[in-house]
Each structure stands twice: as structure tokens, then as C-alpha cells.
Design an enzyme around this catalytic site. Structure first.
Site, PDB file in Angstrom:
ATOM      1  N   ASP A 164      29.234  15.466   3.630  1.00 30.70           N
ATOM      2  CA  ASP A 164      28.099  15.986   2.875  1.00 30.70           C
ATOM      3  C   ASP A 164      28.226  15.481   1.442  1.00 30.70           C
ATOM      4  O   ASP A 164      29.262  14.896   1.065  1.00 30.70           O
ATOM      5  CB  ASP A 164      28.095  17.531   2.932  1.00 30.70           C
ATOM      6  CG  ASP A 164      26.761  18.143   2.503  1.00 30.70           C
ATOM      7  OD1 ASP A 164      25.809  17.375   2.207  1.00 30.70           O
ATOM      8  OD2 ASP A 164      26.677  19.369   2.450  1.00 30.70           O
ATOM      9  N   ARG A 201      16.627  30.937   0.508  1.00 32.19           N
ATOM     10  CA  ARG A 201      17.652  30.002   0.016  1.00 32.19           C
ATOM     11  C   ARG A 201      17.979  30.447  -1.395  1.00 32.19           C
ATOM     12  O   ARG A 201      17.106  30.476  -2.270  1.00 32.19           O
ATOM     13  CB  ARG A 201      17.128  28.562   0.019  1.00 32.19           C
ATOM     14  CG  ARG A 201      17.997  27.626  -0.801  1.00 32.19           C
ATOM     15  CD  ARG A 201      17.689  26.178  -0.588  1.00 32.19           C
ATOM     16  NE  ARG A 201      18.100  25.765   0.745  1.00 32.19           N
ATOM     17  CZ  ARG A 201      18.213  24.501   1.125  1.00 32.19           C
ATOM     18  NH1 ARG A 201      17.949  23.520   0.287  1.00 32.19           N
ATOM     19  NH2 ARG A 201      18.582  24.208   2.352  1.00 32.19           N
ATOM     20  N   ARG A 236      16.612  21.002  13.084  1.00 25.95           N
ATOM     21  CA  ARG A 236      16.407  22.166  12.212  1.00 25.95           C
ATOM     22  C   ARG A 236      15.136  22.896  12.640  1.00 25.95           C
ATOM     23  O   ARG A 236      15.100  24.117  12.704  1.00 25.95           O
ATOM     24  CB  ARG A 236      16.280  21.717  10.742  1.00 25.95           C
ATOM     25  CG  ARG A 236      17.543  21.160  10.104  1.00 25.95           C
ATOM     26  CD  ARG A 236      18.591  22.225   9.893  1.00 25.95           C
ATOM     27  NE  ARG A 236      18.109  23.312   9.045  1.00 25.95           N
ATOM     28  CZ  ARG A 236      18.105  23.307   7.705  1.00 25.95           C
ATOM     29  NH1 ARG A 236      18.603  22.269   7.046  1.00 25.95           N
ATOM     30  NH2 ARG A 236      17.658  24.345   7.011  1.00 25.95           N
ATOM     31  N   CYS A 271      24.084  16.385   6.791  1.00 26.77           N
ATOM     32  CA  CYS A 271      22.913  17.288   6.833  1.00 26.77           C
ATOM     33  C   CYS A 271      21.747  16.760   6.007  1.00 26.77           C
ATOM     34  O   CYS A 271      20.631  17.254   6.144  1.00 26.77           O
ATOM     35  CB  CYS A 271      23.313  18.683   6.390  1.00 26.77           C
ATOM     36  SG  CYS A 271      23.746  18.818   4.654  1.00 26.77           S
TER      37      CYS A 271
HETATM   38  N1   CP Z   1      19.995  19.916   4.850  1.00 22.60           N
HETATM   39  C1   CP Z   1      19.177  20.684   4.100  1.00 22.60           C
HETATM   40  O1   CP Z   1      19.306  21.928   4.044  1.00 22.60           O
HETATM   41  O2   CP Z   1      18.186  19.980   3.500  1.00 22.60           O
HETATM   42  P1   CP Z   1      17.270  20.532   2.326  1.00 22.60           P
HETATM   43  O3   CP Z   1      18.178  20.853   1.161  1.00 22.60           O
HETATM   44  O4   CP Z   1      16.319  19.396   2.027  1.00 22.60           O
HETATM   45  O5   CP Z   1      16.562  21.758   2.807  1.00 22.60           O
END
Ligand code: CP
Length: 308
Positions: free
Chosen positions: A225, A107, A294, A266
């Protein structure tokens, strides 16, 4: 090398295979007869590196738990613990990690960091969110929609608010799974033209509308979102709130969608901003199913990457 970098660049048949395997593993864990698969040894002896340059709850926990459910192990590195692009080049980090682990999930901020990592890694790399896309999330969302309503092909998906990275991955998915997308939001927050172009090039219908009521009319799914993404400056918070208030998903707006329209977010949600409690906790909300899926879909993505 099978990297999972975005939905658009992954073969549509492979995407469907990932969803089928995710469903099968989910069913098996729940003891439902349809699931035949014992997934507990698929990653036995394998090590997965989870790199986080931004905060996370769902991505971090679901990848960690998912790897362990598959019999593998993880090493989680976050923030200043890693020297990604500072201290050493991303290319060198990729080469080094490839000597230690079997799979890397990252990430990060800039998409270029993900792509650079993938170019130089000799193990598969998975996109766990960049400023531009969030493909694991939208794979879980497609899985969730289909669990509740059957095939997503031909359905109408309305995205309300900021045309952010999750919205971009919905546009990628529209092209690959054959659904319609209408994005409603202020003109300066619509998704990048490239995402719209890619979806249309694959035959998906994409509308952009500043009118939220018109946009959600006839929708099978309404999605929103956070109004401020992780990479946005907190200084814009107040102006964003004013700008996006008309696109809040509340009961009044949902009433214009189909009566059985699902609602997705999400998470994390800013309750009372982009969506109200009555919608988030309402009967058409599937936000916690999305979060659960997920786990299942990412297990299938890891197996696809490693051809297991
Ligand atoms: N939706 C999502 O990616 O949640 P996090 O940022 O908590 O990983």
C-alpha cells in the site's frame, strides 16, 4: 443492531455469507447462470448516508453505485459539510442521522469517532476506513483472491511496507479466514501488537520480518500500500521513501514469491514508489479486480447490516 465495524468483531460465518452473497450478486449482474439473485429491489425505499472526512474515489463511488444498484438512494456528505465532533457531539450527530436514514457509512480519522457513532446510532454503521482499519477493502481482497485461486484458508500472504490500516484488516482477516500473514517492513512501521495478538489468538500464523526476500518466499499473495497514509504528515515523505525503498514490490521481489503469486494493492497507487509499473500492470496483478469487488462486497455488507 448489525454494525460492520471491523472483520475481527464480525462472526466468521457471517463473513463467509457476505462473500457468498457478493459473488452471487456479481454473477447475476454478469448474466452468469450461477447467479440467481435479482438484487435490484433489496434497498428499495431506503436511504444511505455516506460520510467522508477524508478523500475517496473507490469507497465513495462503489457505495453510491452499490446502493443505487440495490434500489436505494444516497446522501453524500464530505469534509466541512458535516459537523462530526465539531459543532455538535458525535453522539448527537448519530441520533439525528438515525432519524433520517436507514444506514450510515463513514470514513473518518480516529477509530473512536466510528465507535462513538455506532454506539449512539439506531441504524447500522459501516466502517469505510479509519486510521486503524479498512475492513471493506480487505473483504473485497479476500473475495478477489478466492475468485482467482480458490479458498484463502492455509495460504501465505506477504504484506510489504508500512503496517498500516489495510495491513491491520488483513491481520483481522487472517484470524477469521485462517490464512498465514508475514509482514515485512522497518521495525518502527510494523502493525500494532494488538492486531498481531488477535490474529494469533484465532490460530493464524503471523511472522514479522525485516527481510523482504525471506518474507515473500513461498507467498501465494503479495500485498502493499502507499508509503504515506492519508493521516500521515507530508513532512515525513522523504524519510519514509528512504526507509521503505527496500520494501518496494518490484519484479525482482515478486520473483521470490510462488510463480503464480497474486499481487494486490488497494489503490490509489504511487507508481514507482511502493510498487513498480511492471508489477501493478503485470500478469499476476489483480488490483482492478479488487477495486471492482469493493462494489459487490459492500452491497452484500449493506444487505447483511439490514438483514435483507
Ligand atoms: N482503496 C480505497 O479505499 O480507495 P479510496 O481511498 O479511493 O476510497
Amino acid at each position: 443492531m448489525r454494525h460492520f465495524l471491523d472483520i475481527h468483531s464480525t462472526d466468521a460465518g457471517d463473513l463467509r455469507g457476505i462473500l457468498d452473497q457478493a459473488k452471487s450478486m456479481k454473477d447475476a449482474r454478469a448474466g452468469r447462470p450461477r447467479g440467481a439473485e435479482d438484487d435490484t429491489r433489496a434497498l428499495a425505499g431506503r436511504m444511505v448516508a455516506l460520510l467522508f472526512e477524508k478523500p475517496s474515489t473507490r469507497t465513495r463511488v462503489s457505495f453510491d453505485v452499490g446502493t443505487r444498484q440495490l434500489g436505494g438512494r444516497t446522501i453524500v456528505l464530505s469534509g466541512s459539510e458535516i459537523q462530526l465532533g465539531h459543532g455538535e457531539t458525535i453522539a448527537d450527530t448519530a441520533r439525528v442521522l438515525s432519524r433520517y436514514v436507514d444506514l450510515v457509512m463513514i470514513r473518518t480519522f480516529e477509530e473512536e469517532s466510528l465507535l462513538e457513532l455506532a454506539r449512539h446510532a439506531t441504524v447500522p454503521v459501516i466502517n469505510g476506513l479509519t486510521n486503524r482499519t479498512h475492513p471493506c477493502q480487505v473483504m473485497a481482497d479476500v473475495m478477489t483472491f478466492e475468485e482467482h485461486r480458490g479458498p484463502i484458508s492455509g495460504k501465505r500472504v506477504a504484506w510489504a511496507g508500512d503496517g498500516n490500516n489495510v495491513c491491520a484488516s488483513f491481520l483481522h482477516a487472517a484470524g477469521q479466514f485462517g490464512f498465514e500473514v508475514v509482514v515485512t517492513g522497518p521495525e518502527d512501521l510494523i502493525p500494532e501488537a494488538e492486531f498481531v495478538k488477535l490474529a494469533r489468538a484465532k490460530g493464524a500464523s503471523v511472522e514479522l520480518s525485516s527481510d523482504p526476500v525471506k518474507a515473500v518466499r513461498g507467498a501465494d499473495l503479495v500485498v502493499t500500500d502507499a508509503w504515506i497514509s492519508m493521516h500521515d504528515s507530508p513532512a515525513i515523505k522523504e524519510s519514509r521513501r528512504r526507509q521503505l525503498q527496500p520494501y518496494q514490490v518490484n519484479a525482482e521481489l515478486m520473483a521470490h514469491a510462488k510463480s503464480d503469486a497474486l499481487f494486490m494493492h488497494c489503490l490509489p497507487a504511487h507508481r514507482g514508489e511502493e510498487a513498480t509499473d511492471e508489477v501493478l500492470d503485470g500478469p499476476n496483478s489483480v488490483v482492478f479486480d479488487e477495486a471492482e469487488n469493493r462494489l459487490h462486497v459492500q452491497k452484500a455488507i449493506m444487505r447483511w447490516c439490514l438483514d435483507l
